[in-house]
Design a protein around this motif. Sequence first.
Motif, PDB file in Angstrom:
ATOM      1  N   PRO A  45       0.792  -1.231   0.000  1.00  0.00           N
ATOM      2  CA  PRO A  45       0.000   0.000   0.000  1.00  0.00           C
ATOM      3  C   PRO A  45       0.823   1.281   0.000  1.00  0.00           C
ATOM      4  O   PRO A  45       0.319   2.337  -0.374  1.00  0.00           O
ATOM      5  N   MET A  46       2.067   1.236   0.455  1.00  0.00           N
ATOM      6  CA  MET A  46       3.020   2.341   0.316  1.00  0.00           C
ATOM      7  C   MET A  46       4.297   1.751  -0.260  1.00  0.00           C
ATOM      8  O   MET A  46       4.821   0.767   0.279  1.00  0.00           O
ATOM      9  N   HIS A  47       4.824   2.346  -1.346  1.00  0.00           N
ATOM     10  CA  HIS A  47       5.883   1.688  -2.113  1.00  0.00           C
ATOM     11  C   HIS A  47       7.107   1.336  -1.283  1.00  0.00           C
ATOM     12  O   HIS A  47       7.780   0.336  -1.541  1.00  0.00           O
ATOM     13  N   TRP A  48       7.429   2.147  -0.221  1.00  0.00           N
ATOM     14  CA  TRP A  48       8.618   1.856   0.577  1.00  0.00           C
ATOM     15  C   TRP A  48       8.460   0.606   1.450  1.00  0.00           C
ATOM     16  O   TRP A  48       9.433   0.109   2.001  1.00  0.00           O
ATOM     17  N   MET A  49       7.234   0.085   1.553  1.00  0.00           N
ATOM     18  CA  MET A  49       7.039  -1.145   2.320  1.00  0.00           C
ATOM     19  C   MET A  49       7.670  -2.359   1.635  1.00  0.00           C
ATOM     20  O   MET A  49       7.769  -3.430   2.242  1.00  0.00           O
ATOM     21  N   SER A  50       8.082  -2.191   0.381  1.00  0.00           N
ATOM     22  CA  SER A  50       8.780  -3.279  -0.317  1.00  0.00           C
ATOM     23  C   SER A  50      10.293  -3.144  -0.206  1.00  0.00           C
ATOM     24  O   SER A  50      11.037  -3.935  -0.789  1.00  0.00           O
ATOM     25  N   ASP A  51      10.759  -2.149   0.552  1.00  0.00           N
ATOM     26  CA  ASP A  51      12.199  -1.897   0.661  1.00  0.00           C
ATOM     27  C   ASP A  51      12.837  -2.514   1.902  1.00  0.00           C
ATOM     28  O   ASP A  51      13.983  -2.214   2.224  1.00  0.00           O
ATOM     29  N   TRP A  52      12.099  -3.341   2.633  1.00  0.00           N
ATOM     30  CA  TRP A  52      12.674  -4.025   3.789  1.00  0.00           C
ATOM     31  C   TRP A  52      13.694  -5.060   3.316  1.00  0.00           C
ATOM     32  O   TRP A  52      13.891  -5.276   2.119  1.00  0.00           O
ATOM     33  N   SER A  53      14.318  -5.723   4.235  1.00  0.00           N
ATOM     34  CA  SER A  53      15.375  -6.685   3.910  1.00  0.00           C
ATOM     35  C   SER A  53      14.823  -8.019   3.429  1.00  0.00           C
ATOM     36  O   SER A  53      15.578  -8.866   2.952  1.00  0.00           O
ATOM     37  N   THR A  54      13.527  -8.229   3.543  1.00  0.00           N
ATOM     38  CA  THR A  54      12.921  -9.508   3.171  1.00  0.00           C
ATOM     39  C   THR A  54      12.783  -9.626   1.655  1.00  0.00           C
ATOM     40  O   THR A  54      12.566  -8.620   0.973  1.00  0.00           O
ATOM     41  N   PRO A  55      12.859 -10.833   1.095  1.00  0.00           N
ATOM     42  CA  PRO A  55      12.740 -10.998  -0.358  1.00  0.00           C
ATOM     43  C   PRO A  55      11.341 -10.749  -0.889  1.00  0.00           C
ATOM     44  O   PRO A  55      11.163 -10.576  -2.092  1.00  0.00           O
ATOM     45  N   LEU A  56      10.353 -10.749  -0.009  1.00  0.00           N
ATOM     46  CA  LEU A  56       8.986 -10.401  -0.351  1.00  0.00           C
ATOM     47  C   LEU A  56       8.354  -9.780   0.887  1.00  0.00           C
ATOM     48  O   LEU A  56       8.856  -9.960   1.995  1.00  0.00           O
ATOM     49  N   PRO A  57       7.272  -8.998   0.732  1.00  0.00           N
ATOM     50  CA  PRO A  57       6.703  -8.319   1.906  1.00  0.00           C
ATOM     51  C   PRO A  57       6.262  -9.288   2.998  1.00  0.00           C
ATOM     52  O   PRO A  57       5.722 -10.361   2.717  1.00  0.00           O
ATOM     53  N   LEU A  58       6.505  -8.890   4.232  1.00  0.00           N
ATOM     54  CA  LEU A  58       6.035  -9.635   5.404  1.00  0.00           C
ATOM     55  C   LEU A  58       4.678  -9.048   5.799  1.00  0.00           C
ATOM     56  O   LEU A  58       4.593  -7.862   6.135  1.00  0.00           O
ATOM     57  N   PHE A  59       3.625  -9.848   5.761  1.00  0.00           N
ATOM     58  CA  PHE A  59       2.279  -9.364   6.049  1.00  0.00           C
ATOM     59  C   PHE A  59       1.917  -9.635   7.510  1.00  0.00           C
ATOM     60  O   PHE A  59       2.075 -10.749   8.009  1.00  0.00           O
ATOM     61  N   VAL A  60       1.436  -8.598   8.178  1.00  0.00           N
ATOM     62  CA  VAL A  60       1.118  -8.666   9.602  1.00  0.00           C
ATOM     63  C   VAL A  60      -0.347  -9.030   9.801  1.00  0.00           C
ATOM     64  O   VAL A  60      -1.230  -8.532   9.092  1.00  0.00           O
ATOM     65  N   ALA A  61      -0.611  -9.874  10.793  1.00  0.00           N
ATOM     66  CA  ALA A  61      -1.984 -10.241  11.136  1.00  0.00           C
ATOM     67  C   ALA A  61      -2.512  -9.393  12.287  1.00  0.00           C
ATOM     68  O   ALA A  61      -3.637  -8.897  12.246  1.00  0.00           O
ATOM     69  N   ARG A  62      -1.697  -9.210  13.322  1.00  0.00           N
ATOM     70  CA  ARG A  62      -2.128  -8.425  14.479  1.00  0.00           C
ATOM     71  C   ARG A  62      -0.900  -8.014  15.290  1.00  0.00           C
ATOM     72  O   ARG A  62       0.182  -8.592  15.140  1.00  0.00           O
ATOM     73  N   ALA A  63      -1.094  -7.012  16.143  1.00  0.00           N
ATOM     74  CA  ALA A  63       0.004  -6.529  16.985  1.00  0.00           C
ATOM     75  C   ALA A  63      -0.542  -6.117  18.340  1.00  0.00           C
ATOM     76  O   ALA A  63      -1.662  -5.613  18.449  1.00  0.00           O
ATOM     77  N   GLN A  64       0.246  -6.340  19.374  1.00  0.00           N
ATOM     78  CA  GLN A  64      -0.147  -5.976  20.729  1.00  0.00           C
ATOM     79  C   GLN A  64       1.100  -5.761  21.560  1.00  0.00           C
ATOM     80  O   GLN A  64       2.005  -6.608  21.581  1.00  0.00           O
ATOM     81  N   GLY A  65       1.174  -4.633  22.258  1.00  0.00           N
ATOM     82  CA  GLY A  65       2.319  -4.370  23.115  1.00  0.00           C
ATOM     83  C   GLY A  65       3.615  -4.298  22.326  1.00  0.00           C
ATOM     84  O   GLY A  65       3.729  -3.548  21.360  1.00  0.00           O
ATOM     85  N   ALA A  66       4.591  -5.077  22.715  1.00  0.00           N
ATOM     86  CA  ALA A  66       5.887  -5.098  22.043  1.00  0.00           C
ATOM     87  C   ALA A  66       6.000  -6.236  21.046  1.00  0.00           C
ATOM     88  O   ALA A  66       7.106  -6.581  20.622  1.00  0.00           O
ATOM     89  N   ARG A  67       4.858  -6.787  20.623  1.00  0.00           N
ATOM     90  CA  ARG A  67       4.874  -7.938  19.729  1.00  0.00           C
ATOM     91  C   ARG A  67       3.889  -7.789  18.584  1.00  0.00           C
ATOM     92  O   ARG A  67       2.902  -7.081  18.688  1.00  0.00           O
ATOM     93  N   PHE A  68       4.203  -8.487  17.482  1.00  0.00           N
ATOM     94  CA  PHE A  68       3.215  -8.633  16.428  1.00  0.00           C
ATOM     95  C   PHE A  68       3.314 -10.052  15.867  1.00  0.00           C
ATOM     96  O   PHE A  68       4.294 -10.780  16.103  1.00  0.00           O
TER      97      PHE A  68
END
Length: 464
Positions: A45-68
Motif C-alpha cells: 500500500p506504500m511503495h517503501w514497504m517493499s524496501d525491507w530486507s525480506t525478499p517479499l513483503p512480510l504481512f502482519v496479522a495483528r500486533a499488541q504491546g511489544a509484539r506482532f
Amino acid sequence: MKPSGIAEHAVQALNARERQRFVESNPQSAALAERASQSLFGGVPMHWMSDWSTPLPLFVARAQGARFFDVDGHEYVDFCLGDTGSMFGHSPAPIVAALREQAGHGLTTMLPGEDAVVCGELLAERFGLPFWQVATTATDANRFVLRWARAITGRKVILVFDGCYHGTVDETMVRYRDGYTVHRPGLIGQARNLTQHTRVVPFNDPAALEQALARGDVAAVLCEPALTNIGMVLPEPGFLDRLRELTRQYGSLLIVDETHTISTGPGGCTRAWHLKPDFVTLGKPVAGGVPCSVYGCTAEMAQAMQLVRAHSREMAEGHGHSGMGTTLSANALAMHCMRANLEQVMTESAYAHMLGLAAHLAQGLRRIIQKHELPWSVTELGARCEFQFRASPPKTGAEAEAAFHDSLQQTLHLYLINRGILITPFHNMTLCCPDTTEADVDRLLATLDEVLGELLAIPGAREG
C-alpha cells in the motif's frame, strides 16, 4: 573490504541462505504478495514497504504491546514499533478504551471538544510552550509552521541540517554537497528548484551555520535536536546553545522537530535539554498510534501569528485561505486518543522503564562489538539506540551516511526477522516501549551475537 570489518562475500553467502529460509517459512505472506501485485503498486500500500530486507513483503496479522504476529503465525519482538508511530507499544489499553468510547460519539466534526482543551494544557505543561495547534501528520505540522515563520519574519529561506528528517516537507528534501545545497538523490517528480528557498549546512558545524544565517534572509531553522534518520547523530556539547544564540542574533526563528527525539522523555529534548525554541513540532506517537500531530509556540509567536491572521483577513476581505489545515485535522477521535495517551500512556514511569531497557541494550551492543573485535560504535538517545558501522559515533549526517553498508545491514535484519525480531529498517536503530522486557532485550543481543559469530566464521570473512 568495507569499513564494516566484514568481507562482502561472507555477507552475500549468509544473505542467500537467509532469503531462502524466509521464503520457505512464509507461504501465506508469499501468497498475499502475489495477490497484492494485481491491485497494489509494487504489491504494497506504500511503495517503501517493499524496501525491507525480506525478499517479499512480510504481512502482519495483528500486533499488541511489544509484539506482532504475521499471517503465517510467527511471533515477533518488535523493536521498530512503526518507526516511532507505536513508540508506547501497539494498541495500549487506554488507547483501545478511548477508541471504543469515542466510536459512538462522532469521529470528525470540524468543531472542538473538551479533549482539545485538556490536550493543549497537557502539552503546554510538558514542553513549556503555552500555545498549541493540531494537525494530522508531522509533515503537516512542519509545513504549517514554516508558513507561519515566513509570514512572521517576511523572509523566504528555510535552513535545515544535512541528513535531516522532517517527513515529506518539500523544503527539507535537500542535501549538502561540497559546500552547496542540492536536491536529495532519488527525489521523484520535483517541479521547482528547492535550493532557491532552502539552505542546508552540516550538523554540529557552528561556523557553517553562522555563515548561512549571516545573510539575513533565513526565516527559520527547522531542526531535530539530534539527527535520527541518516543514522543517529547527537549534538556536540554547546552546539544547540550556539544554534539558539545565532538564530536570535540574525533574526531567524528556531523550530524544533521532536517527532523522533520524543524518545528522550515526556517533553522530548526541549524539556530534557532546556531548549528554548520558538516552535515545537511533534507527530507519530502523540496519539498512541492514531494519526495526529501538534505544534506549539511561545507567547511571542502566538501574538505575531494573531497579527498575521488579522492582516491576511484584511487583505482577503475576510475570506482568505491560510494554506494550513486539513478537514480531518484535530478530529474528535484523534483528540480523544491523544488525551488518553498524554494522561495515561506517555507517563514518567513509562519512560523510566523504556530508558532503563535502552541503556541495558546499548551496553550489551557494546559488549558484543568488542567481543567480535568490530570497528563499530553505539549511539543512544533516550529509549532508542543504534549500532553503526564506524569506530566512533558520527558527528555529521555525511559521516553517518558514509558508514552505511546496505548489504550487511539488510543481511543482519533478515537474520533477525527469521528468528522473530524486528528492528527499524534502513539503518540499525532500536526502540524500547513500556511493554518491552529485559528478556526481549537479551534475546535481541543473543541473536545478534549469534549472527556475527556465523558471519565471521565464514572463511575469509575478516580478510581485506
